[in-house]
Motif scaffolding. Structure first.
Motif, short mmCIF file in Angstrom:
data_model
loop_
_atom_site.label_atom_id
_atom_site.label_comp_id
_atom_site.label_asym_id
_atom_site.label_seq_id
_atom_site.Cartn_x
_atom_site.Cartn_y
_atom_site.Cartn_z
N THR A 253 1.03 -1.06 -0.17
CA THR A 253 0.06 0.05 0.18
C THR A 253 1.01 1.25 -0.11
O THR A 253 2.33 1.03 0.06
CB THR A 253 -1.07 -0.05 1.27
N ASP A 254 0.25 2.34 -0.06
CA ASP A 254 0.96 3.62 -0.08
C ASP A 254 1.51 3.87 1.21
O ASP A 254 2.74 4.56 1.24
CB ASP A 254 0.11 4.76 -0.26
N GLU A 255 1.14 3.35 2.28
CA GLU A 255 1.65 3.63 3.56
C GLU A 255 1.93 2.25 4.43
O GLU A 255 1.27 1.31 3.89
CB GLU A 255 0.76 4.57 4.74
N VAL A 256 2.48 2.17 5.50
CA VAL A 256 2.73 0.99 6.41
C VAL A 256 1.21 0.59 6.96
O VAL A 256 0.61 1.46 7.33
CB VAL A 256 3.95 1.23 7.31
N VAL A 257 1.07 -0.76 6.63
CA VAL A 257 0.13 -1.36 7.40
C VAL A 257 0.14 -1.60 8.81
O VAL A 257 1.06 -2.33 9.03
CB VAL A 257 -0.72 -2.59 6.74
N GLU A 258 -0.65 -1.02 9.95
CA GLU A 258 -0.23 -1.18 11.21
C GLU A 258 -1.26 -1.95 11.83
O GLU A 258 -1.06 -2.17 13.13
CB GLU A 258 -0.28 0.39 11.78
N GLU A 259 -2.16 -2.61 11.18
CA GLU A 259 -3.14 -3.25 11.90
C GLU A 259 -3.78 -4.39 11.15
O GLU A 259 -4.11 -4.05 10.07
CB GLU A 259 -4.35 -2.26 12.50
N TYR A 260 -4.33 -5.56 11.62
CA TYR A 260 -4.78 -6.65 11.13
C TYR A 260 -5.84 -7.08 12.13
O TYR A 260 -5.56 -7.04 13.31
CB TYR A 260 -4.01 -7.79 10.81
N GLU A 261 -6.84 -7.89 11.50
CA GLU A 261 -7.89 -8.55 12.31
C GLU A 261 -7.68 -9.90 11.99
O GLU A 261 -7.65 -10.37 10.93
CB GLU A 261 -9.07 -7.97 11.99
N MET A 262 -7.81 -10.62 13.16
CA MET A 262 -7.61 -12.05 12.97
C MET A 262 -9.09 -12.82 13.12
O MET A 262 -9.69 -12.52 14.15
CB MET A 262 -7.00 -12.72 14.12
N PHE A 263 -9.27 -13.80 12.27
CA PHE A 263 -10.65 -14.54 12.46
C PHE A 263 -10.30 -15.95 12.75
O PHE A 263 -9.41 -16.42 12.00
CB PHE A 263 -11.43 -14.61 11.04
N LEU A 264 -10.76 -16.39 13.55
CA LEU A 264 -10.63 -17.77 14.36
C LEU A 264 -11.81 -18.74 14.12
O LEU A 264 -12.90 -18.21 14.50
CB LEU A 264 -10.29 -17.88 15.43
#
Length: 326
Positions: A253-264
């Protein structure tokens, strides 16, 4: 015949002037942007109108838009926007709007097609908001557009418009007679969350309809995906405890990705963030797998993009928790 001798430095200076004089005008950008398409104008209240248009292709070099009321420019909008509200209008009056695009060199496009709008009559002490729109549904129209539909609201005087919100920000409006809207200028392979509110001539807004998620299609060709790549999930054993270790390549992406969402097992379970700067290369995350031996889990993740929207899901991986790690 006498010979005119010019000193060498003066001759070079003259030559440079001639070159600059000859090249400058020819190299200046004189290409006009195309006229904006898809212009619409809707009455928001008895004294305000919402004007919207299709955002220009990035290759057009558009840096701004000018909105005209008749022959008069009434609003200048930056290039990343494609809508604006015009206030101070007269109830029951008829108006015509056009839009022109501007580029960095100052070139201005032809005017768009003219769109008319008639303002509603002023409501008499209207303090009752419309009812909530219901049965909101949405579908992606390819990689860059979406269509929404809903069941209309009721109002004691009458609904004048429906406002579409994305991420808490109003991004579009349609007339009070419409129960569908097409949203353009979206990003490929991205999850968008939309909701809708009804508004009346007294500027009273209804509660929001239930939110709907729409995932746009991936771009054709070699476009960059917003999904984490090469996603892996393995069981590991450390200090007598069982863990599941995830690893992936962040989306570009144009900027750094700082967050993810995990699905279990298809349910959102946690948000993944780093205390310091996120890793520049392959990212890893480890979580406690609990005390269930030979338990099987299905796990996937998605990134929150710099614009605040969720990207596409990674591949889903099945992992069995064991004592030896694998």
């Amino acid at each position: 015949m006498p010979v005119l001798r010019i000193p060498r430095l003066a001759a070079l200076a003259c030559a440079a002037c001639l070159i600059l004089a000859g090249c400058g005008p020819d190299e200046r950008d004189t290409q006009r942007p195309p006229a904006p398409a898809g212009v619409t104008a809707r009455a928001g209240t008895a004294t305000s109108a919402h004007v919207m248009w299709d955002q220009a292709d990035g290759r057009a070099g558009v840096t701004g838009y000018d909105v005209y009321l008749g022959s008069k420019k009434v609003k200048a909008v930056p290039g990343e926007k494609h809508m604006t509200d015009i206030d101070g209008l007269t109830p029951s009056a008829a108006y015509t709007f056009t839009v022109r695009a501007r580029d960095a060199a100052g070139n201005v496009s032809p005017r768009s097609a003219a769109v008319p709008v008639t303002m509603p009559a002023p409501a008499v002490d209207d303090r009752v908001a419309p009812t909530r729109p219901t049965r909101l549904v949405g579908r992606a129209d390819g990689a860059r557009a979406a269509t929404l539909a809903w069941t209309g609201s009721a109002d004691d005087v009458g609904v004048t418009s429906y406002d579409i919100y994305q991420g808490g920000v109003r991004i579009h409006s349609v007339s009070g007679n419409a129960t569908t809207a097409r949203i353009t200028g979206l990003r490929p392979d991205t999850v968008y969350t939309f909701t809708v509110r009804a508004r009346d001539a007294g500027d009273n807004s209804s509660p929001s309809a239930g939110a709907v998620d729409v995932t746009t299609a991936p771009a054709k060709g070699s476009g960059t995906s917003t999904a984490p790549a090469d996603f892996r999930a393995v069981s590991v054993m450390e200090a007598g405890r069982r863990y599941i270790e995830l690893s992936w390549v962040p989306p570009r992406t144009d900027e750094v990705v700082e967050e993810y969402e995990m699905f279990l097992d298809s349910r959102p379970t946690t948000t993944i963030r780093w205390g310091a700067a996120p890793p520049a290369g392959r990212a890893t995350y480890r979580f406690d797998a609990g005390d269930r031996r030979e338990a099987s889990y299905r796990v996937k993740i998605r990134a929150r993009l710099p614009d605040g929207n969720w990207g596409a899901f990674s591949a889903q991986r099945a992992v069995v928790v064991d004592d030896g790690g694998r």
